[in-house]
Write an enzyme that holds these catalytic residues in place. Structure first.
Site, PDB file in Angstrom:
ATOM      1  N   LYS A   1       0.807  -1.229   0.030  1.00 34.64           N
ATOM      2  CA  LYS A   1       0.126  -0.169  -0.088  1.00 34.64           C
ATOM      3  C   LYS A   1       0.918   1.359  -0.033  1.00 34.64           C
ATOM      4  O   LYS A   1       0.672   2.088  -0.644  1.00 34.64           O
ATOM      5  CB  LYS A   1      -0.879  -0.004   1.068  1.00 34.64           C
TER       6      LYS A   1
ATOM      7  N   ARG B   1      -9.867   0.360   8.411  1.00 34.43           N
ATOM      8  CA  ARG B   1      -9.221  -0.763   8.754  1.00 34.43           C
ATOM      9  C   ARG B   1     -10.287  -1.530   9.564  1.00 34.43           C
ATOM     10  O   ARG B   1      -9.975  -2.866   9.664  1.00 34.43           O
ATOM     11  CB  ARG B   1      -8.008  -0.669   9.728  1.00 34.43           C
TER      12      ARG B   1
ATOM     13  N   ARG C   1      11.680  -6.014   4.716  1.00 33.95           N
ATOM     14  CA  ARG C   1      11.599  -4.335   4.514  1.00 33.95           C
ATOM     15  C   ARG C   1      12.258  -3.745   5.457  1.00 33.95           C
ATOM     16  O   ARG C   1      12.712  -4.098   6.784  1.00 33.95           O
ATOM     17  CB  ARG C   1      10.015  -4.031   4.883  1.00 33.95           C
TER      18      ARG C   1
ATOM     19  N   ARG D   1      11.010  -1.752  11.493  1.00 33.12           N
ATOM     20  CA  ARG D   1      10.026  -1.245  12.076  1.00 33.12           C
ATOM     21  C   ARG D   1       9.899  -1.999  13.464  1.00 33.12           C
ATOM     22  O   ARG D   1      10.173  -3.112  13.548  1.00 33.12           O
ATOM     23  CB  ARG D   1       8.944  -1.155  11.509  1.00 33.12           C
TER      24      ARG D   1
ATOM     25  N   ARG E   1      -0.586  -9.188  13.218  1.00 38.65           N
ATOM     26  CA  ARG E   1      -1.005  -8.184  12.328  1.00 38.65           C
ATOM     27  C   ARG E   1      -1.922  -8.996  11.323  1.00 38.65           C
ATOM     28  O   ARG E   1      -2.736  -8.661  10.568  1.00 38.65           O
ATOM     29  CB  ARG E   1       0.036  -7.177  11.663  1.00 38.65           C
TER      30      ARG E   1
HETATM   31  P1  AP5 Z   1       4.850  -1.569   1.896  1.00 40.81           P
HETATM   32  O1  AP5 Z   1       4.352  -0.798   0.741  1.00 40.81           O
HETATM   33  O2  AP5 Z   1       5.916  -1.073   3.003  1.00 40.81           O
HETATM   34  O3  AP5 Z   1       3.444  -2.342   2.288  1.00 40.81           O
HETATM   35  P2  AP5 Z   1       2.204  -1.880   3.206  1.00 40.81           P
HETATM   36  O4  AP5 Z   1       1.184  -2.481   2.543  1.00 40.81           O
HETATM   37  O5  AP5 Z   1       2.433  -0.260   3.203  1.00 40.81           O
HETATM   38  O6  AP5 Z   1       2.746  -2.369   4.533  1.00 40.81           O
HETATM   39  P3  AP5 Z   1       2.534  -1.999   5.831  1.00 40.81           P
HETATM   40  O7  AP5 Z   1       3.370  -2.914   6.984  1.00 40.81           O
HETATM   41  O8  AP5 Z   1       3.124  -0.596   6.056  1.00 40.81           O
HETATM   42  O9  AP5 Z   1       1.089  -2.046   6.162  1.00 40.81           O
HETATM   43  P4  AP5 Z   1       0.376  -2.280   7.467  1.00 40.81           P
HETATM   44  O10 AP5 Z   1      -0.949  -2.190   7.031  1.00 40.81           O
HETATM   45  O11 AP5 Z   1       0.700  -3.467   8.331  1.00 40.81           O
HETATM   46  O12 AP5 Z   1       1.088  -0.939   8.424  1.00 40.81           O
HETATM   47  P5  AP5 Z   1       0.711   0.496   8.834  1.00 40.81           P
HETATM   48  O13 AP5 Z   1       1.916   1.161   8.743  1.00 40.81           O
HETATM   49  O14 AP5 Z   1      -0.604   1.015   7.936  1.00 40.81           O
HETATM   50  O15 AP5 Z   1       5.645  -2.977   1.125  1.00 40.81           O
HETATM   51  C1  AP5 Z   1       6.181  -4.129   1.949  1.00 40.81           C
HETATM   52  C2  AP5 Z   1       7.589  -4.314   1.638  1.00 40.81           C
HETATM   53  O16 AP5 Z   1       7.422  -4.947   0.324  1.00 40.81           O
HETATM   54  C3  AP5 Z   1       8.543  -3.090   1.377  1.00 40.81           C
HETATM   55  O17 AP5 Z   1      10.020  -3.714   1.663  1.00 40.81           O
HETATM   56  C4  AP5 Z   1       8.285  -2.954  -0.264  1.00 40.81           C
HETATM   57  O18 AP5 Z   1       9.911  -2.562  -0.682  1.00 40.81           O
HETATM   58  C5  AP5 Z   1       8.356  -4.541  -0.679  1.00 40.81           C
HETATM   59  N1  AP5 Z   1       7.349  -4.274  -1.778  1.00 40.81           N
HETATM   60  C6  AP5 Z   1       6.233  -3.509  -2.028  1.00 40.81           C
HETATM   61  N2  AP5 Z   1       5.619  -3.865  -2.982  1.00 40.81           N
HETATM   62  C7  AP5 Z   1       6.617  -4.726  -3.926  1.00 40.81           C
HETATM   63  C8  AP5 Z   1       6.571  -5.421  -4.972  1.00 40.81           C
HETATM   64  N3  AP5 Z   1       5.844  -5.113  -5.909  1.00 40.81           N
HETATM   65  N4  AP5 Z   1       7.598  -6.177  -5.148  1.00 40.81           N
HETATM   66  C9  AP5 Z   1       8.751  -6.440  -4.441  1.00 40.81           C
HETATM   67  N5  AP5 Z   1       8.697  -5.773  -3.190  1.00 40.81           N
HETATM   68  C10 AP5 Z   1       7.694  -4.761  -3.193  1.00 40.81           C
HETATM   69  O19 AP5 Z   1       0.046   0.121  10.427  1.00 40.81           O
HETATM   70  C11 AP5 Z   1       0.989  -0.261  11.402  1.00 40.81           C
HETATM   71  C12 AP5 Z   1       0.240  -0.161  12.817  1.00 40.81           C
HETATM   72  O20 AP5 Z   1      -0.479   1.144  13.011  1.00 40.81           O
HETATM   73  C13 AP5 Z   1      -1.059  -1.302  12.776  1.00 40.81           C
HETATM   74  O21 AP5 Z   1      -0.600  -2.670  13.052  1.00 40.81           O
HETATM   75  C14 AP5 Z   1      -2.025  -0.681  13.828  1.00 40.81           C
HETATM   76  O22 AP5 Z   1      -1.276  -0.818  15.032  1.00 40.81           O
HETATM   77  C15 AP5 Z   1      -1.677   0.654  13.363  1.00 40.81           C
HETATM   78  N6  AP5 Z   1      -2.739   1.459  12.882  1.00 40.81           N
HETATM   79  C16 AP5 Z   1      -2.498   2.030  11.348  1.00 40.81           C
HETATM   80  N7  AP5 Z   1      -3.562   2.505  10.753  1.00 40.81           N
HETATM   81  C17 AP5 Z   1      -4.736   2.048  11.755  1.00 40.81           C
HETATM   82  C18 AP5 Z   1      -6.269   2.142  11.755  1.00 40.81           C
HETATM   83  N8  AP5 Z   1      -6.682   2.791  10.529  1.00 40.81           N
HETATM   84  N9  AP5 Z   1      -6.887   1.514  12.769  1.00 40.81           N
HETATM   85  C19 AP5 Z   1      -6.266   1.210  13.715  1.00 40.81           C
HETATM   86  N10 AP5 Z   1      -4.945   0.716  13.958  1.00 40.81           N
HETATM   87  C20 AP5 Z   1      -4.259   1.501  12.781  1.00 40.81           C
END
Ligand code: AP5
Length: 213
Positions: free
Chosen positions: A13, A88, A127, A160, A171
């Site tokens: 994402k 979410r 990552r 992270r 997660r």
């Molecule tokens: P990346 O683009 O970083 O993936 P992502 O989907 O953004 O993953 P996240 O782990 O950031 O999502 P998340 O939803 O768990 O975390 P968030 O920060 O929202 O890509 C991942 C890896 O793959 C990278 O190394 C990238 O280079 C590689 N990659 C990507 N695409 C590729 C491709 N096509 N080919 C090869 N490699 C590739 O949330 C963190 C925490 O915050 C949650 O656990 C929760 O506690 C809290 N939180 C956040 N939002 C909310 C909410 N709305 N409600 C409640 N709690 C929340």
């Protein structure tokens, strides 16, 4: 663009959102990035959110809606927004629907990024993220030029705090239980765009075609 990016942790994402912002100036709004910045600052929000995040659990809906209720009113959202990691839960999706209706804003799509579980596990363990500017790297597919140093800002590139094996597994469980039902929610709303997200370039192309940019 006015899009929601849905998908499991590691689905890409953040990576796709950063590629899309370069196309038409839409702003990436990542609740994860906002929360991590608050934890780093040690603000009240950060103190409330930290333990949930470290354990891989969701932060309570009320906190998230307080953040997003304000964030969507900011001026930069007028050029368009890419919601990354929000909503979410079904209550967050319902609250967002109400908020956007009040603001007179229509979403163009909720894009569901599909990636096989084994690919997700591999991406999350490899990552790395810049702790200053949030740039996303991967030790296998996209490493920084100098190990541990951000190409964009020179900041420190780290793993992270929620990237322990235990937190990743939590997660993914939380995603399946609380976030996956949003696919059905947005299908009913007539907004779902389902894409194979093994390639980020292909996702960006599918979105461009769908919204016509
Ligand atoms: P990346 O683009 O970083 O993936 P992502 O989907 O953004 O993953 P996240 O782990 O950031 O999502 P998340 O939803 O768990 O975390 P968030 O920060 O929202 O890509 C991942 C890896 O793959 C990278 O190394 C990238 O280079 C590689 N990659 C990507 N695409 C590729 C491709 N096509 N080919 C090869 N490699 C590739 O949330 C963190 C925490 O915050 C949650 O656990 C929760 O506690 C809290 N939180 C956040 N939002 C909310 C909410 N709305 N409600 C409640 N709690 C929340």
């Amino acid at each position: 663009m006015r899009l929601i990016l849905l998908g499991a942790p590691g689905a890409g994402k953040g990576t796709v959102a950063k590629m899309l912002t370069a196309i038409d100036g839409s702003v990436q709004i990542s609740t994860g990035d906002i929360l991590r910045a608050a934890v780093k600052e040690g603000s009240e929000l950060g103190k409330k959110a930290e333990s949930y995040m470290k354990a891989g659990e969701l932060v309570p809906d009320e906190l998230i809606m307080d953040i997003m209720g304000e964030r969507l009113l900011e001026d930069d959202c007028k050029a368009g927004f890419l919601l990354d990691g929000f909503p979410r839960t079904i209550p967050q999706a319902e609250a967002l629907k109400e908020l956007l209706a009040k603001l007179g804003i229509e979403l163009q799509a909720a894009v569901n990024l599909n990636v096989p579980r084994e690919v997700i596990l591999d991406r999350l363990t490899t990552r790395r993220t810049c702790e200053d500017c949030g740039a996303i790297y991967n030790v296998k597919s996209n490493p920084p030029k100098v190990e541990g140093v951000c190409d964009k800002c020179g900041g420190k590139v780290v793993q992270r705090a929620d990237e322990t094996e235990e937190a990743i597994s939590k997660r993914l469980d939380v995603f399946n239980e609380q976030t996956a039902p949003l696919v059905g929610f947005y299908e009913k709303e007539g907004l779902l765009l389902d894409v194979n997200a093994t390639s980020s370039d292909a996702v960006v192309e599918a979105i461009r075609k769908h919204v016509g940019v």
